[in-house]
Enzyme design. Structure first.
Site, PDB file in Angstrom:
ATOM      1  N   SER A 232       0.687   3.802   2.346  1.00 55.83           N
ATOM      2  CA  SER A 232       0.855   4.489   3.463  1.00 55.83           C
ATOM      3  C   SER A 232       2.188   4.924   4.077  1.00 55.83           C
ATOM      4  CB  SER A 232       0.279   3.485   4.606  1.00 55.83           C
ATOM      5  OG  SER A 232       1.323   2.422   4.911  1.00 55.83           O
TER       6      SER A 232
ATOM      7  N   LYS B 238       5.241   0.456   9.318  1.00 53.83           N
ATOM      8  CA  LYS B 238       5.003   1.765   9.805  1.00 53.83           C
ATOM      9  C   LYS B 238       6.099   2.455  10.605  1.00 53.83           C
ATOM     10  CE  LYS B 238       0.529   1.539   8.669  1.00 53.83           C
ATOM     11  NZ  LYS B 238      -0.054   2.286   7.697  1.00 53.83           N
TER      12      LYS B 238
ATOM     13  N   SER C 249      -3.017   6.728   5.732  1.00 54.22           N
ATOM     14  CA  SER C 249      -2.568   5.698   6.616  1.00 54.22           C
ATOM     15  C   SER C 249      -3.240   5.282   7.666  1.00 54.22           C
ATOM     16  CB  SER C 249      -0.906   6.407   7.162  1.00 54.22           C
ATOM     17  OG  SER C 249      -0.369   5.349   7.971  1.00 54.22           O
TER      18      SER C 249
ATOM     19  N   SER D 261       0.913  -1.318   0.096  1.00 51.63           N
ATOM     20  CA  SER D 261       0.016  -0.085   0.048  1.00 51.63           C
ATOM     21  C   SER D 261       0.866   1.190  -0.026  1.00 51.63           C
ATOM     22  CB  SER D 261      -0.663  -0.180   1.191  1.00 51.63           C
ATOM     23  OG  SER D 261       0.045   0.201   2.524  1.00 51.63           O
TER      24      SER D 261
END
Length: 249
Positions: free
Chosen positions: A45, A106, A197, A43
């Site tokens: 994010s 993250k 995100s 993705s």
């Protein structure tokens, strides 16, 4: 040479081949469990730091080992062994707390005991604003997924780690949040693509130390256009060779 001798040699050759294959599989399993795990970015994010189609190595020993370090996450023990603390700014792969079957990636911004809040797009840690400097714009849909120039801000955490973040939508829902108090043994994670995100501000919540898989270290391959690395015919137009072997910061 007798027929029996020939059969024995053939059998020995096949047995040797099987032995080599088994040993190679066991070695690959040990390397993946103890040392490195490949991971692909699914993705956007973490844009602009990581892009969809980036393939990277995750260092498994960086924070010690938990059951999530093992394939299929068998419940053999609780907590972490040979554990060490992540640092603010580390880019981490972890198991999504509501569903540990899913991997997330993250950046660590909050440590146990920290108070985290977003105010008008600025990150605050323990009521102190993290320096945020506009460094320009990116006008490249492959990096931003937007067909317009996007503002880029450099953040510098209290330990000196700096990285770029995207500000796609000024005054978005996640630009102003309540204050989060990170519980003991947990971490607060955020994506560098701040307005796109799902992270600790939203569905991820606080991430238990047990859920950490490892630290993302280096990009070894990258391909755009949602192409598979096996689609060799797309390499001439979709490969991102300038991202190969980039260290993740």
């Amino acid at each position: 040479m007798s027929v029996a001798d020939k059969a024995g040699k053939k059998s020995g050759g096949l047995g040797e081949t099987i032995s080599v294959i088994v040993q190679a599989l066991l070695l690959a399993l040990v390397i993946r469990t103890v040392f490195f795990q490949p991971f692909s970015i699914p993705s956007g994010s973490m844009r602009p730091t990581l892009l969809e189609g980036d393939y990277l190595f995750v260092t498994k020993w960086a924070y010690g080992y938990s059951r999530y370090s093992l394939p299929f996450s068998p419940n053999l023990f609780e907590g972490r062994i040979w554990g060490s603390e992540p640092q603010r700014g580390d880019v981490v792969v972890f198991k999504f707390p509501p569903n540990p079957q899913v991997d997330y990636i993250k950046r660590v911004v909050g440590l146990p005991g920290d108070r985290i809040q977003m105010r008008n797009g600025q990150l605050f840690i323990n009521d102190v604003g993290v320096p945020r400097e506009k460094v320009g714009q990116i006008d490249n849909p492959d990096i931003t997924a937007e067909n317009r120039p996007i503002d880029v801000y450099k953040e510098t955490l209290p330990n000196g780690v700096s990285y770029n973040t995207l500000d796609i939508y000024p005054d978005s829902e996640t630009d102003n949040t309540r204050e989060f108090l990170v519980p003991p043994g947990h971490y607060f994670m955020m994506g560098d693509n701040r307005d796109n995100s799902a992270d600790s501000r939203l569905s991820v919540g606080y991430v238990p130390a047990e859920n950490l898989v490892g630290r993302a270290n280096i990009i070894f391959f990258s391909i755009a256009g949602k192409a598979s690395p096996l689609e060799l015919w797309r390499w001439p137009t979709e490969l991102r060779p300038t991202r190969f072997f980039n260290v993740i910061r």
